[in-house]
Design an enzyme around this catalytic site. Structure first.
Site, short mmCIF file in Angstrom:
data_model
loop_
_atom_site.label_atom_id
_atom_site.label_comp_id
_atom_site.label_asym_id
_atom_site.label_seq_id
_atom_site.Cartn_x
_atom_site.Cartn_y
_atom_site.Cartn_z
N GLY A 232 -4.75 24.57 -12.12
CA GLY A 232 -5.25 24.11 -10.82
C GLY A 232 -4.57 22.84 -10.40
CE LYS B 198 -15.80 25.75 -12.39
NZ LYS B 198 -15.73 26.13 -10.96
CD GLU C 168 0.57 24.58 -18.11
OE1 GLU C 168 1.45 24.09 -17.40
OE2 GLU C 168 0.57 24.47 -19.35
N GLY D 251 -7.32 18.78 -12.97
CA GLY D 251 -6.84 18.80 -14.36
C GLY D 251 -6.94 17.46 -15.03
CB CYS E 34 2.10 26.13 -9.73
SG CYS E 34 2.42 27.60 -10.70
P1 NAP Z 1 -8.55 23.14 -8.31
O1 NAP Z 1 -9.17 22.73 -7.04
O2 NAP Z 1 -8.11 22.07 -9.22
O3 NAP Z 1 -9.61 24.10 -9.03
C1 NAP Z 1 -9.39 24.75 -10.29
C2 NAP Z 1 -10.73 24.91 -11.01
O4 NAP Z 1 -11.12 23.69 -11.61
C3 NAP Z 1 -11.88 25.32 -10.12
O5 NAP Z 1 -12.74 26.18 -10.84
C4 NAP Z 1 -12.56 24.01 -9.83
O6 NAP Z 1 -13.94 24.16 -9.56
C5 NAP Z 1 -12.39 23.25 -11.13
N1 NAP Z 1 -12.36 21.81 -10.94
C6 NAP Z 1 -11.55 21.11 -10.11
N2 NAP Z 1 -11.78 19.79 -10.22
C7 NAP Z 1 -12.73 19.64 -11.16
C8 NAP Z 1 -13.39 18.52 -11.74
N3 NAP Z 1 -13.10 17.27 -11.37
N4 NAP Z 1 -14.34 18.74 -12.67
C9 NAP Z 1 -14.66 20.00 -13.04
N5 NAP Z 1 -14.08 21.10 -12.54
C10 NAP Z 1 -13.13 20.94 -11.62
O7 NAP Z 1 -7.23 24.03 -8.06
P2 NAP Z 1 -7.06 25.33 -7.15
O8 NAP Z 1 -7.31 25.00 -5.76
O9 NAP Z 1 -7.85 26.40 -7.73
O10 NAP Z 1 -5.51 25.67 -7.34
C11 NAP Z 1 -4.49 25.08 -6.55
C12 NAP Z 1 -3.65 24.14 -7.40
O11 NAP Z 1 -3.34 24.76 -8.64
C13 NAP Z 1 -2.31 23.77 -6.80
O12 NAP Z 1 -2.10 22.38 -6.94
C14 NAP Z 1 -1.28 24.53 -7.65
O13 NAP Z 1 -0.02 23.95 -7.72
C15 NAP Z 1 -1.97 24.58 -8.98
N6 NAP Z 1 -1.53 25.70 -9.78
C16 NAP Z 1 -0.87 25.46 -10.93
C17 NAP Z 1 -0.40 26.51 -11.70
C18 NAP Z 1 0.34 26.24 -12.97
O14 NAP Z 1 0.60 27.16 -13.71
N7 NAP Z 1 0.67 25.02 -13.27
C19 NAP Z 1 -0.66 27.83 -11.32
C20 NAP Z 1 -1.38 28.05 -10.16
C21 NAP Z 1 -1.83 26.95 -9.40
P3 NAP Z 1 -14.53 23.87 -8.10
O15 NAP Z 1 -13.64 24.60 -7.13
O16 NAP Z 1 -15.90 24.39 -8.19
O17 NAP Z 1 -14.45 22.40 -7.91
#
Ligand code: NAP
Length: 528
Positions: A240, A183, A264, A245, A301
């Site tokens: 994300g 996705k 993650e 998540g 992260c």
């Molecule tokens: P995000 O807003 O959660 O988005 C990640 C992906 O998931 C996007 O493709 C988003 O699509 C989708 N998504 C989000 N909510 C969803 C839902 N309810 N249903 C279906 N799909 C959904 O995260 P981000 O802004 O890309 O990344 C920032 C975050 O990632 C920070 O909190 C950071 O700490 C964390 N992160 C963690 C790691 C790790 O390894 N643990 C690494 C990097 C980043 P849409 O945008 O189309 O909604």
């Protein structure tokens, strides 16, 4: 060329009418490319192809899958400068970072290829028959890890290469023998399409079944939700936010057939600054931590969002120095206006919590989407009673807590949510002296660092990237390093099975020459 279309297996498709654009945060303008949202039919098409492809892909040898992964790395390299330029445009990140992250992504693919060629990762375990055992004969049992089926991968905004289209989740799932449907992240859909084109070229070049990889465009959450709910999807990889998540985790568990979701998510990565570190190297640590908080506009992260120390003059000196060092650094561009506005919102909310004081705040005006750094301080009592202060603010932001004593420090660590990393600054004697606090920290994290900064995640077999919830949904697994392959397999035991019908990894002859456990002994010898 960027087409804005979806990859449904090897075919480009754009049957939907809904479109969206990506954004150049530095120019504060939409990019020139238009992307077609995947339709329900396209989602179905990608999943059906993946399910079909799984039937043959799961039987491929390690060598053959390794050839595919290596070809993906080569094709990514062959994209040359174009993909670097597109990455920078869609993320606002500098070229050096893009080149480094591309190298890391190719390195990951090659590391999984090596793992496959070596082959022992399948954990072949054999207990041979003992027909004469008393009082009952023992049957022949042989167990190994086998792939679970098509995997949906959700990449993150902040790693357009390494945690996205052909990043760690995709590489590990393909290595395990599972087809992947990505996705695409809406903030870097063009980067995603270019990387997808490299994966598809590699798949065609190495004769992989059509459907082993698909890439679906989407700017909202519906496509992802439909994917997770699709009965033919058997697992989910997500990097994300905690919100995203956990929403997908819940959805997957509400299915008629629940499936594993390896998400993650966010973390504030507590740092325990023990007295000797502050006394002897406080200024040095202040400089290093200012750099770590500011790295990549704080969009990691593993960003150090929480620093804990015990009230003392050296803690005050450290806090002042951290403020001064942070003030010296220039703000950089964030990934997207939405990420920037969430950062501003989070910063404001944290600053309005009772008992917080400003340590550093960049107040000069900046270009749109640039992140003005901020550091707050609060005492331990206020931190303990206010869970809002435990939340991640994604960006160059950190909170320093002045704890009354070691007891309060330990109490804070015991009450903290799960984290990706924890860090101890101090000396070896203090690890004993503050054993209770250090143990509490270890209980909350996946990786524990001594005298370092949490930013920077080495890709190697001993890396653990994942911690107790909400850092990830399953702390037993890692999303970085070759052990990540274990998320996409399940153990299967073959009881009393004829030799020729067994997978090669379990045959007496050990034709793959892998390490196995045979009758409780580690060996690569064949069974006579
Ligand atoms: P995000 O807003 O959660 O988005 C990640 C992906 O998931 C996007 O493709 C988003 O699509 C989708 N998504 C989000 N909510 C969803 C839902 N309810 N249903 C279906 N799909 C959904 O995260 P981000 O802004 O890309 O990344 C920032 C975050 O990632 C920070 O909190 C950071 O700490 C964390 N992160 C963690 C790691 C790790 O390894 N643990 C690494 C990097 C980043 P849409 O945008 O189309 O909604």
């Amino acid at each position: 060329m960027i087409t804005g279309k979806n990859y449904i297996g090897n075919e480009l498709s754009s049957s939907g009418m809904e479109t969206y654009k990506t954004f150049d945060p530095k120019l504060n303008l939409e990019t020139e490319w238009t992307f077609h949202e995947a339709t329900k039919e396209e989602i179905d098409g990608a999943v059906s192809k993946a399910s079909e492809a799984f039937q043959s892909y799961k039987t491929f040898s390690g060598e053959k899958k390794a050839e595919f992964l290596e070809a993906i790395a080569e094709e990514i390299e062959a994209l040359g400068d174009e993909v670097i330029q597109v990455y920078c445009k869609e993320s606002g990140l500098p070229e050096g970072r893009a080149i480094g992250e591309r190298g890391r992504t190719m390195g990951q693919l090659r590391a999984f290829a090596q793992l496959l060629k070596e082959g022992s990762w399948v954990e072949a375990t054999i207990d041979t028959a003992q027909p004469d055992r008393k009082p009952l004969p023992k049957i022949d049992l042989r167990k190994m890890l086998l792939p679970i089926g098509p995997i949906a991968v959700f990449g993150s905004s902040n790693f357009p290469f390494a945690f996205s289209t052909a990043g760690g989740d995709t590489a590990s799932a393909l290595a395990s023998g599972c087809p992947v449907i990505v996705k695409s992240h809406p903030m870097h859909a063009a980067t995603g399409e270019l990387i997808s084109s490299a994966v598809i070229k590699a798949a065609e070049r190495t004769n992989m079944p059509d459907g082993v990889f698909s890439n679906l465009n989407s700017s909202g959450i519906e496509v992802g939700q439909q994917l997770v709910l699709h009965p033919k999807i058997k697992g989910v990889g997500f990097t994300g936010s905690i919100k995203g998540g956990t929403a997908l985790y819940k959805l997957a568990n509400e299915r008629k057939e629940p499936i594993p979701v390896f998400a993650e998510m966010g973390s504030i990565n507590p740092v325990l600054a023990l007295p000797s570190a502050l006394r002897e190297k406080g200024l040095d640590w202040a400089k290093q931590y200012a750099g770590s908080v500011m790295l990549g506009a704080g969009q990691f992260c593993t960003n150090p969002g929480l620093i804990l120390g015990i009230k003392s003059t050296s803690l005050d000196v450290f806090i002042n120095a951290l403020g001064e060092e942070i003030d010296k650094l220039e703000p950089t561009c964030m990934l997207h206006p939405n990420i920037h506005s969430n950062y501003e919102k989070g910063k404001k909310e944290m600053s309005s919590q009772g008992g917080t004081d400003v340590v550093a705040e960049y107040e000069k005006s900046v270009a749109p989407n640039y992140a003005q750094q901020k550091v707050l301080t609060v005492n331990g009592t206020n931190f303990l009673k206010n869970p809002k202060l435990h939340q991640e603010v994604f960006g160059p932001f950190s909170v320093v807590v002045r704890c009354a004593d070691a007891k309060e420090l330990t109490e804070i660590l015991n009450r903290l949510e799960g984290q990706l990393t924890g860090t101890v600054l101090g000396n070896a004697d203090e690890l004993k002296l503050y054993r209770t606090a250090v143990n509490a920290l270890q209980g909350r994290v996946g990786r524990i660092i001594f005298n370092g900064v949490p930013t920077g995640v080495e890709v190697c077999p001993s890396m653990q990237h994942g911690g107790p919830f909400p850092a990830s949904t399953d702390s037993r697994f890692t999303s970085v390093g070759v052990s990540a392959v274990k998320r996409w397999v399940r153990p299967v035991s073959f009881q009393n099975w004829p030799q020729e019908a067994l997978p090669e990894a379990l045959q007496n002859e050990n034709p793959l020459s892998i390490m196995r456990i045979v009758d409780s002994e580690h060996t690569s010898k064949k069974i006579e």
